[in-house]
Design a protein around this motif. Structure first.
Motif, PDB file in Angstrom:
ATOM      1  N   ALA A 545       0.836  -1.206   0.000  1.00 16.36           N
ATOM      2  CA  ALA A 545       0.000   0.000   0.000  1.00 16.36           C
ATOM      3  C   ALA A 545       0.866   1.249   0.000  1.00 16.36           C
ATOM      4  N   GLU A 546       1.939   1.241   0.767  1.00 12.87           N
ATOM      5  CA  GLU A 546       2.843   2.378   0.788  1.00 12.87           C
ATOM      6  C   GLU A 546       3.512   2.576  -0.563  1.00 12.87           C
ATOM      7  N   ARG A 547       3.874   1.476  -1.192  1.00 18.38           N
ATOM      8  CA  ARG A 547       4.479   1.578  -2.517  1.00 18.38           C
ATOM      9  C   ARG A 547       3.498   2.205  -3.509  1.00 18.38           C
ATOM     10  N   LEU A 548       2.227   1.820  -3.416  1.00 17.21           N
ATOM     11  CA  LEU A 548       1.216   2.412  -4.286  1.00 17.21           C
ATOM     12  C   LEU A 548       1.069   3.924  -4.008  1.00 17.21           C
ATOM     13  N   ARG A 549       1.042   4.268  -2.737  1.00 16.32           N
ATOM     14  CA  ARG A 549       0.877   5.684  -2.381  1.00 16.32           C
ATOM     15  C   ARG A 549       2.005   6.520  -2.965  1.00 16.32           C
ATOM     16  N   VAL A 550       3.225   6.016  -2.845  1.00 17.81           N
ATOM     17  CA  VAL A 550       4.386   6.748  -3.360  1.00 17.81           C
ATOM     18  C   VAL A 550       4.351   6.803  -4.881  1.00 17.81           C
ATOM     19  N   ALA A 551       3.937   5.687  -5.522  1.00 19.21           N
ATOM     20  CA  ALA A 551       3.916   5.656  -6.987  1.00 19.21           C
ATOM     21  C   ALA A 551       2.932   6.664  -7.557  1.00 19.21           C
ATOM     22  N   VAL A 552       1.856   6.946  -6.845  1.00 21.69           N
ATOM     23  CA  VAL A 552       0.868   7.897  -7.331  1.00 21.69           C
ATOM     24  C   VAL A 552       1.471   9.298  -7.438  1.00 21.69           C
ATOM     25  N   HIS A 553       2.441   9.592  -6.594  1.00 20.82           N
ATOM     26  CA  HIS A 553       3.082  10.905  -6.640  1.00 20.82           C
ATOM     27  C   HIS A 553       3.735  11.147  -8.000  1.00 20.82           C
ATOM     28  N   ILE A 564      -0.685  14.719  -7.446  1.00 20.51           N
ATOM     29  CA  ILE A 564      -1.770  13.749  -7.218  1.00 20.51           C
ATOM     30  C   ILE A 564      -1.397  12.896  -6.030  1.00 20.51           C
ATOM     31  N   THR A 565      -2.296  12.780  -5.048  1.00 19.31           N
ATOM     32  CA  THR A 565      -2.071  11.917  -3.884  1.00 19.31           C
ATOM     33  C   THR A 565      -3.283  11.012  -3.692  1.00 19.31           C
ATOM     34  N   THR A 566      -3.050   9.975  -2.874  1.00 15.35           N
ATOM     35  CA  THR A 566      -4.131   9.025  -2.603  1.00 15.35           C
ATOM     36  C   THR A 566      -4.081   8.603  -1.158  1.00 15.35           C
ATOM     37  N   SER A 567      -5.242   8.303  -0.614  1.00 13.18           N
ATOM     38  CA  SER A 567      -5.349   7.733   0.729  1.00 13.18           C
ATOM     39  C   SER A 567      -5.711   6.267   0.583  1.00 13.18           C
ATOM     40  N   VAL A 568      -5.109   5.429   1.475  1.00 15.20           N
ATOM     41  CA  VAL A 568      -5.272   3.985   1.353  1.00 15.20           C
ATOM     42  C   VAL A 568      -5.727   3.418   2.686  1.00 15.20           C
ATOM     43  N   GLY A 569      -6.811   2.628   2.649  1.00 12.86           N
ATOM     44  CA  GLY A 569      -7.244   1.886   3.813  1.00 12.86           C
ATOM     45  C   GLY A 569      -6.968   0.413   3.631  1.00 12.86           C
ATOM     46  N   VAL A 570      -6.469  -0.248   4.700  1.00  8.64           N
ATOM     47  CA  VAL A 570      -6.053  -1.650   4.615  1.00  8.64           C
ATOM     48  C   VAL A 570      -6.859  -2.476   5.602  1.00  8.64           C
ATOM     49  N   ALA A 571      -7.358  -3.657   5.132  1.00  6.92           N
ATOM     50  CA  ALA A 571      -8.064  -4.609   6.000  1.00  6.92           C
ATOM     51  C   ALA A 571      -7.637  -6.018   5.622  1.00  6.92           C
ATOM     52  N   ILE A 572      -7.602  -6.913   6.621  1.00  2.55           N
ATOM     53  CA  ILE A 572      -7.133  -8.284   6.420  1.00  2.55           C
ATOM     54  C   ILE A 572      -8.269  -9.240   6.760  1.00  2.55           C
ATOM     55  N   LEU A 573      -8.517 -10.200   5.861  1.00  2.00           N
ATOM     56  CA  LEU A 573      -9.538 -11.221   6.094  1.00  2.00           C
ATOM     57  C   LEU A 573      -9.123 -12.087   7.273  1.00  2.00           C
ATOM     58  N   GLY A 574     -10.042 -12.305   8.173  1.00  2.00           N
ATOM     59  CA  GLY A 574      -9.753 -13.097   9.360  1.00  2.00           C
ATOM     60  C   GLY A 574      -9.390 -12.249  10.557  1.00  2.00           C
ATOM     61  N   GLU A 575      -8.677 -11.135  10.346  1.00  2.00           N
ATOM     62  CA  GLU A 575      -8.334 -10.225  11.434  1.00  2.00           C
ATOM     63  C   GLU A 575      -9.387  -9.120  11.571  1.00  2.00           C
ATOM     64  N   HIS A 576      -9.847  -8.607  10.438  1.00  2.00           N
ATOM     65  CA  HIS A 576     -10.780  -7.493  10.485  1.00  2.00           C
ATOM     66  C   HIS A 576     -12.153  -7.833   9.901  1.00  2.00           C
ATOM     67  N   ALA A 577     -12.277  -8.961   9.242  1.00  2.00           N
ATOM     68  CA  ALA A 577     -13.549  -9.348   8.627  1.00  2.00           C
ATOM     69  C   ALA A 577     -13.569 -10.854   8.432  1.00  2.00           C
ATOM     70  N   LEU A 578     -14.804 -11.384   8.359  1.00  2.00           N
ATOM     71  CA  LEU A 578     -14.963 -12.832   8.192  1.00  2.00           C
ATOM     72  C   LEU A 578     -15.457 -13.208   6.806  1.00  2.00           C
ATOM     73  N   ASP A 579     -16.000 -12.262   6.071  1.00  2.00           N
ATOM     74  CA  ASP A 579     -16.529 -12.569   4.754  1.00  2.00           C
ATOM     75  C   ASP A 579     -16.256 -11.412   3.814  1.00  2.00           C
ATOM     76  N   ALA A 580     -16.745 -11.543   2.568  1.00  2.00           N
ATOM     77  CA  ALA A 580     -16.435 -10.553   1.544  1.00  2.00           C
ATOM     78  C   ALA A 580     -17.027  -9.188   1.890  1.00  2.00           C
ATOM     79  N   GLU A 581     -18.268  -9.132   2.332  1.00  2.00           N
ATOM     80  CA  GLU A 581     -18.897  -7.849   2.640  1.00  2.00           C
ATOM     81  C   GLU A 581     -18.227  -7.184   3.839  1.00  2.00           C
TER      82      GLU A 581
END
Length: 615
Positions: A545-553, A564-581
């Motif tokens: 995600a950090e690499r993507l943020r820097v590449a957008v510059h 041009i900048t971007t904000s990135v939110g990160v979530a992990i299956l199993g740690e932060h969610a149990l299913d796709a939704e």
């Protein structure tokens, strides 16, 4: 009785004998000459000495058959009349003597409506059949009179009632009348038998005399006829029978037999013709089976590469020592490339490097093209001429558009069947390949965002469910990144939507450059994007995600004077969610935190409680 002279007066000579000469004029050699000789000998012998005897025997035999037929018919009707009289007598006695009124009325109705009309019909038939005999006519008249008396008596008794004694008297009277009819019927039966025996004896005597006459007349010529026929049969009949059985098997669908005809006459030529027909039919059946199998396999091909590979495999299996390469025009119709394997370092592989479609004469002319490396042509194909030996190139033509070509290298000249197989197989495969290609294009367009070239929201919904299910089965992590271009609305307001579209397109291209082969990126909506990272844990997701943020510059758009900048939110299956939704919502919440924290940053979702659908 019919005399011999009367029978012989109906003589008719067969037309076949009179037409023999004209029938044989078309024959000149071999079997024809044999048949002509036999027919001439038979005609001379039999026409001279046997015509009268044969006609007499035939006429006498016909007379016997007529006598027998007439006697059988008359006897059957007389006997049937007796049966009907017996049935009527039984029914009448029971109808008059039974005390059951219902049964009596039922039987009386049956006698009146069925039995008596049947007897009347048979009395009339018998009277007509015996009308040629005076004795039988007398008995027939008596029978008819007795039947009239009976019907009158029955009419008076059918519905009568009374005591049992009265009914018994009426029944006795009716039985007497029926017995009289039976007696006349028996007399007719006896008389018919006697007259039939007399006629048969006279006819048999005439028949015996005629047979003896025929034997005496024909005996001398028969020996000559037998010898001539044997001479003909010996050379023709066995072969004709063999050819007939062979033809019958062909009609039944069996073309596997062999005749191996000998000689040079008409029958031998017929045998060779039958063998050739069977050989061609066997080849045609084999061809039809193979083409049907190929066509059925084409119909279930899942995609364009499978259909092309099927066509290549079928042609290589069907044409001896052939090597097949499928050539395809690219989407822009600018390049020609091989979509089936080509050996590295081969002349064909070198010829296809940066080859334009016009380099292939088959594609240029939209027609089949053949090439022989050993001959010089006025215009040589830049592609086919590189193949050693012989080659045949057939265009894949659909609706006037050439999609590609089928290049076949072969060691020897193709026969008619191979050329036909190539032509029809390519004709069958072309529309299937075109349909599969169009279907793939439609599916790709339906799942692709036209502006960025990334997957759209619809494709994202299907992919995230599939990746979540795979992660659960394999017990592997799955990371989700939610990205949003910072201050994008301001850019649209200040520089216009066209400039905003350029930024979105550049952002999509930058994502594809940074992401790995197995990663998935999609436009979530507006200026929001989502990235799925299979097999990636929290640490790896933050790094990417950090690499993507820097590449957008590094994105630069003409006429845009801000970064041009971007904000990135990160979530992990199993740690932060149990299913796709839940994973989607967790990543979106992390993005909200990143934007709330000042934008142009990567943020892991703060709440580590796994989210599920509906949570």
């Amino acid at each position: 009785m019919t005399t011999f002279s009367q029978l012989s007066g109906s003589l008719r000579l067969p037309r076949r004998a009179s037409n023999v000469a004209s029938d044989l004029r078309g024959y000149r050699l071999g079997v024809s000459a044999r048949f002509a000789t036999v027919v001439v000998v038979l005609a001379l012998c039999l026409a001279a000495v046997g015509a009268t005897g044969i006609s007499a025997v035939h006429s006498t035999h016909s007379s016997l058959e007529r006598i027998y037929s007439d006697n059988v018919v008359t006897t059957r009707h007389i006997a049937d009349l007796g049966t009907r009289i017996d049935d009527a007598e039984e029914a009448i006695l029971y109808a008059l003597l039974t005390n059951d009124m219902t049964a009596r009325r039922h039987l009386a109705a049956q006698v009146t409506s069925s039995l008596i009309p049947n007897i009347a019909q048979r009395v009339s038939t018998v009277s007509r059949l015996v009308s040629d005999s005076a004795v039988q006519r007398t008995a027939s008249k008596r029978l008819s009179a007795a039947f009239v008396d009976f019907t009158r008596a029955w009419s008076a008794s059918a519905t009568a009632t009374g005591t049992f004694a009265a009914r018994s008297a009426r029944a006795q009277k009716l039985a007497t009348l029926l017995d009289r009819m039976s007696a006349y019927q028996a007399a007719l039966f006896s008389t018919e038998g006697a007259e039939a025996r007399t006629r048969a004896t006279n006819a048999a005597r005439d028949y015996g005399a005629n047979v003896q006459l025929l034997i005496a007349i024909v005996g001398g010529g028969l020996l000559v006829t037998i010898l001539v026929v044997l001479w003909l049969i010996r050379g023709t009949l066995p072969r004709l029978l063999a050819y007939s059985r062979f033809a019958e098997r062909m009609v039944a669908g069996d073309y596997s037999g062999q005749l191996q005809p000998q000689g040079r006459d008409e029958i031998a030529r017929l045998g060779r013709t039958l063998e050739e027909v069977a050989r061609r039919r066997r080849a045609e059946d084999d061809y039809d089976r193979a083409q049907t199998e190929f066509s059925n396999a084409l119909q279930v091909a899942g995609d364009e590469p499978e259909a092309r590979e099927l066509l290549q495999r079928y042609l290589e299996r069907s044409i001896p020592n052939a090597r097949v390469v499928v050539l395809n025009r690219d989407e822009g119709q600018e390049w020609l490339n091989a979509v089936t394997p080509v050996p590295d370092g081969s002349a064909l592989a070198a010829a296809l490097e940066a080859a334009a479609p016009r380099a292939c004469l088959s594609i240029r002319n939209a027609s089949q093209h053949t090439e022989d490396a050993g001959s010089e042509r006025l215009v040589a194909c830049e592609i086919c001429s590189r193949e050693p030996g012989l080659s045949t190139c057939t265009p894949l033509l659909v609706g006037g558009e050439v999609m590609g070509a089928i290049l076949i290298a072969h060691l020897s000249q193709l026969d008619d069947e191979s050329r036909r197989r190539i032509r029809e197989s390519v004709r069958q495969a072309a529309p299937v390949i075109a349909n599969l290609r169009n279907l793939a294009r439609s599916q790709s367009r339906a799942a692709t965002d036209a502006l960025t070239g990334l997957a759209n929201r619809r494709a994202l919904e299907d992919t995230i469910k599939r990746m979540v299910a795979q992660a659960h089965r394999a017990d592997l992590p799955l990371a989700a990144l939610m990205l949003d271009l910072d201050h994008f609305k301001e850019i649209n307001d200040d520089f216009g939507h066209a400039k905003g579209d350029e930024i979105l397109a550049a952002f999509g291209a930058q994502l594809e450059d940074v992401l790995r082969a197995g990663d998935f990126a999609a436009r979530y909506g507006g200026e929001e994007f989502m990235v799925l990272l299979p097999g990636t844990d929290a640490e790896g997701a933050l790094v990417l995600a950090e690499r993507l943020r820097v590449a957008v510059h590094a994105i630069r758009v003409n006429g845009l004077d801000r970064r041009i900048t971007t904000s990135v939110g990160v979530a992990i299956l199993g740690e932060h969610a149990l299913d796709a939704e839940g994973l989607e919502r967790a990543a979106d919440r992390a993005l909200y935190l990143a934007k709330a924290s000042g934008r142009d940053r990567v943020q892991m979702v703060a709440d580590e409680t796994p989210l599920a659908a509906g949570a």
